[in-house]
Design a protein around this motif. Sequence first.
Motif, short mmCIF file in Angstrom:
data_model
loop_
_atom_site.label_atom_id
_atom_site.label_comp_id
_atom_site.label_asym_id
_atom_site.label_seq_id
_atom_site.Cartn_x
_atom_site.Cartn_y
_atom_site.Cartn_z
N ALA A 433 0.76 -1.21 -0.04
CA ALA A 433 -0.06 -0.14 0.04
C ALA A 433 0.85 1.23 -0.04
O ALA A 433 2.08 1.28 0.45
N VAL A 434 0.31 2.42 -0.45
CA VAL A 434 0.77 3.55 -0.29
C VAL A 434 -0.04 4.69 0.30
O VAL A 434 -1.23 4.69 0.32
N ASP A 435 0.48 5.78 0.62
CA ASP A 435 -0.23 6.96 1.33
C ASP A 435 0.42 8.12 0.75
O ASP A 435 1.49 8.34 0.63
N LYS A 436 -0.59 9.34 0.38
CA LYS A 436 -0.19 10.38 -0.36
C LYS A 436 0.43 11.40 0.85
O LYS A 436 0.97 12.36 0.58
N ASP A 437 -0.12 11.01 1.98
CA ASP A 437 0.53 11.85 3.26
C ASP A 437 1.78 11.58 3.67
O ASP A 437 2.41 10.52 3.24
N ASP A 438 2.46 12.63 4.19
CA ASP A 438 3.64 12.49 4.70
C ASP A 438 3.84 11.94 6.06
O ASP A 438 2.68 12.00 7.04
N SER A 439 4.83 11.06 6.42
CA SER A 439 4.81 10.43 7.77
C SER A 439 6.34 10.87 8.35
O SER A 439 7.33 10.41 7.82
N TYR A 440 6.30 11.50 9.39
CA TYR A 440 7.66 12.01 10.04
C TYR A 440 8.39 10.60 10.43
O TYR A 440 9.44 10.31 10.42
N SER A 441 7.46 9.62 10.82
CA SER A 441 8.13 8.59 11.69
C SER A 441 8.07 7.38 10.57
O SER A 441 8.28 6.22 10.94
N GLY A 442 7.50 7.34 9.32
CA GLY A 442 7.53 6.52 8.51
C GLY A 442 5.95 5.86 8.65
O GLY A 442 5.37 5.82 9.37
N HIS A 443 5.57 5.50 7.47
CA HIS A 443 4.00 4.75 7.35
C HIS A 443 4.19 3.41 8.13
O HIS A 443 5.24 2.72 7.91
N GLN A 444 3.15 3.15 8.53
CA GLN A 444 2.83 1.83 9.09
C GLN A 444 1.60 1.44 8.77
O GLN A 444 0.43 2.15 9.28
N PHE A 445 1.41 0.59 7.91
CA PHE A 445 -0.09 0.20 7.53
C PHE A 445 -0.33 -1.20 8.09
O PHE A 445 0.32 -2.13 8.40
N SER A 446 -1.76 -1.55 8.33
CA SER A 446 -2.39 -2.83 8.82
C SER A 446 -3.38 -3.25 7.65
O SER A 446 -4.08 -2.37 7.07
N PHE A 447 -3.27 -4.50 7.52
CA PHE A 447 -4.23 -5.07 6.43
C PHE A 447 -4.90 -6.21 7.29
O PHE A 447 -4.80 -7.11 8.21
N SER A 448 -6.43 -6.10 6.70
CA SER A 448 -7.41 -7.17 7.21
C SER A 448 -8.29 -7.49 6.33
O SER A 448 -8.84 -6.41 5.53
N ILE A 449 -9.05 -8.54 6.39
CA ILE A 449 -10.32 -8.66 5.39
C ILE A 449 -11.48 -7.95 6.35
O ILE A 449 -11.66 -7.88 7.30
N ALA A 450 -12.27 -7.35 5.37
CA ALA A 450 -13.50 -6.65 5.70
C ALA A 450 -14.39 -7.75 6.67
O ALA A 450 -14.46 -8.89 6.34
N PRO A 451 -14.85 -7.05 7.85
CA PRO A 451 -15.59 -7.89 8.82
C PRO A 451 -16.81 -8.92 8.21
O PRO A 451 -16.81 -9.92 8.53
N GLU A 452 -17.19 -8.13 7.19
CA GLU A 452 -18.73 -8.85 6.80
C GLU A 452 -18.20 -10.03 6.04
O GLU A 452 -19.02 -10.81 5.44
N ALA A 453 -16.70 -9.91 5.60
CA ALA A 453 -16.45 -11.12 4.48
C ALA A 453 -15.44 -11.88 5.18
O ALA A 453 -15.13 -12.88 4.58
N ALA A 454 -15.24 -11.63 6.56
CA ALA A 454 -14.05 -12.66 7.05
C ALA A 454 -14.46 -13.96 7.24
O ALA A 454 -13.77 -14.83 7.07
N SER A 455 -15.70 -14.12 7.78
CA SER A 455 -16.17 -15.50 8.13
C SER A 455 -16.48 -16.25 7.04
O SER A 455 -16.28 -17.50 7.02
N SER A 456 -16.94 -15.90 5.82
CA SER A 456 -17.48 -16.64 4.73
C SER A 456 -16.52 -16.70 3.64
O SER A 456 -16.85 -17.24 2.46
#
Length: 712
Positions: A433-456
């Motif tokens: 992933a990328v982010d248009k914003d600046d991050s002084y400490s560096g970007h840290q992204f988290s990924f997860s499956i949407a809750p409505e689709a996680a179980s099925s």
Amino acid sequence: MHSDQDKGDGSLKYILSGDGAGDLFIINENTGDIQATKRLDREEKPVYILRAQAINRRTGRPVEPESEFIIKIHDINDNEPMFTKDVYNASIPEMSDVGTFVVQVTATDADDPTYGNSAKVVYSILQGQPYFSVESETGIIKTALLNMDRENREQYQVVIQAKDMGGQMGGLSGTTTVNITLTDVNDNPPRFPQSTYQFRAPESTPPDSPIGRIKANDADVDENAEIEYSITEGDGYDMFGITTDKDTQEGIITVKKDFENKNLYILKVEATNTHVDPRFLYLGPFKDSATIRIQVEDVDEPPVFSRPAYIIEVKEDVPINSVIGTVTAQDPDAAKNPVKYSVDRHTDMDRVFNINSGNGSIFTSKTLDRETLLWHNITVIAAEINNPKQSSRVPVFIKVLDVNDNAPEFAMFYETFVCENAKAEQLIQTLSAVDKDDSYSGHQFSFSIAPEAASSSNFTLQDNRDNTAGIFTRKTRYNRHEMSTYLLPIVISDNDYPIQSSTETVTIRVCACDHRGKMLSCNAEALIHPTGLSTGALIAILLCIIILLVTVVLFAALRRQRKKEPLIISKEDIRDNIVSYNDEGGGEEDTQAFDIGTLRNPEAIDDNKLRRDIVPETLFMPRRTATARDNTDVRDFINQRLKENDTDPAAPPYDSLATYAYEGNGSVAESLSSLESVTTDGDQDYDYLSDWGPRFKKLADMYGSMDSDKDS
């Protein structure tokens, strides 16, 4: 010369030979006396050798051996001394000591130096005293006066005499001129012609601008007159500078910085020689000083900003009409006129910013977006309210600071597929992933499956904690005929404040793969219709159809093209003489081209009407033609008109076809108004055309050949 054999009876003859014989010297052939015919010059030839002999006048034989005579010319003082140069030039430094060598002159005397004093030369000075002297024997000229000053007199002319006979009375003499120049030495210090100088300078004078010139006079020349100026003291020591103009040796006073709140500056300036001669230091210091008073004049100056440039930082989420910074400018004049501020709209075309005209505070007029434009460079104008022409400008650099207002998103578009024979927990795609914003400490992204689709979901997502995530299969084997495409919603979040997140969908296609996992096909219909044509085959068939159509069109075009035979095949094509007007006639109802009634009745011809088939270049007077008789045959009518035109000098010889459409009474050919008027193959004789002259030769050849073709 006299021979012992000479009896005095005239039987002997004396002859002379040698240097100058017969020219300078002659001999009396009877007596033997030798005489000189002209004056002799020792300087030309000092010795002559002559030979004399007595011969028998009758036989010509010598009666005695030949005798030799040596004649020496004694010198007399007949040559004056001559100098080696007509004019001598010499130079010496001024202020030289007495006895300083100047130059040596030399004179020579052509007389014999070994005989008396004729060649003994003595030198004396006739002109140039008491400044110079000359040694009588050597001719050396020396100074005779102390401290000769070039500034008082620079040029001297000395006349030297050289006299022979040791200078005694009666000797001969010669003279020469010696021009002596005194060269400059640094024996004069610089001097200011006045002790005080006054200058005026407006307070708006920019730095490094000259405000005046001063000059110290030096009687010396060249490098001895070079002067260096300097400011030694004064309350404007740091405000002003002075330099030397090398060409004029003037001191140029310049402004070093902006004037302070002061009206008068007093300086002390010193002028010093750059090349000082230690021999003349006793004459005093080789420098001089003067006082300079500089009066600062008040002028109406534009406002001055407190800074040469402003840098303002503002966050991109700042509300509209928020003050982001302030600029300040003041009138430097004593009046302290009020100032108003404005933004140069050429530097802010979108009107993102505005300014308070009274206090110079800058505020936003529109929302800011750092991702769209990081820097805004505008120009603020400060102008006096009473005199708007007095204005100044200052650049303002506005940097938009970042806030976390953009959610992360996929770095690229992912085309993901899963094999039908895939195993469980198999990695099928790695996400970033990328982010248009600046991050002084560096970007840290988290990924997860949407809750409505996680179980099925048939897939799982593993966050790698390095801004990447992997998609894994949850089951073994997939069937593309049952489900060819899966949609997997993935939520991506950042760790900045406030937290921004977005949901991205990954499309996963089910494909057929080989045993190594290489994709073969992802199209389910490919198995249902295995006999379908490929794209390459369709393109080949389409090309064949296009080639066939082009061939048919070309063949049809060739069939339609016909080669037309020329109407007349001859050396001179009659078509060269036909004038095409590209006008379509209107039949018998068209009365504009000609009057059909006139053709039927020649007597009704208007004399003033001109020919309409051609445009004559020159208009001639109308010529009266004879009226044709009734029942006149066409042949007679044409012959009559042909004769009239042949004998008419005003008729232009137009190289064109003339149509004679007159139909006479009882005409055998009925009408000649058209070449196609004869519709039947009657027995028409065109041989008479040959009798009409060379103008109808072409028609005679055409119709004569047609008759011959019919007969054959």
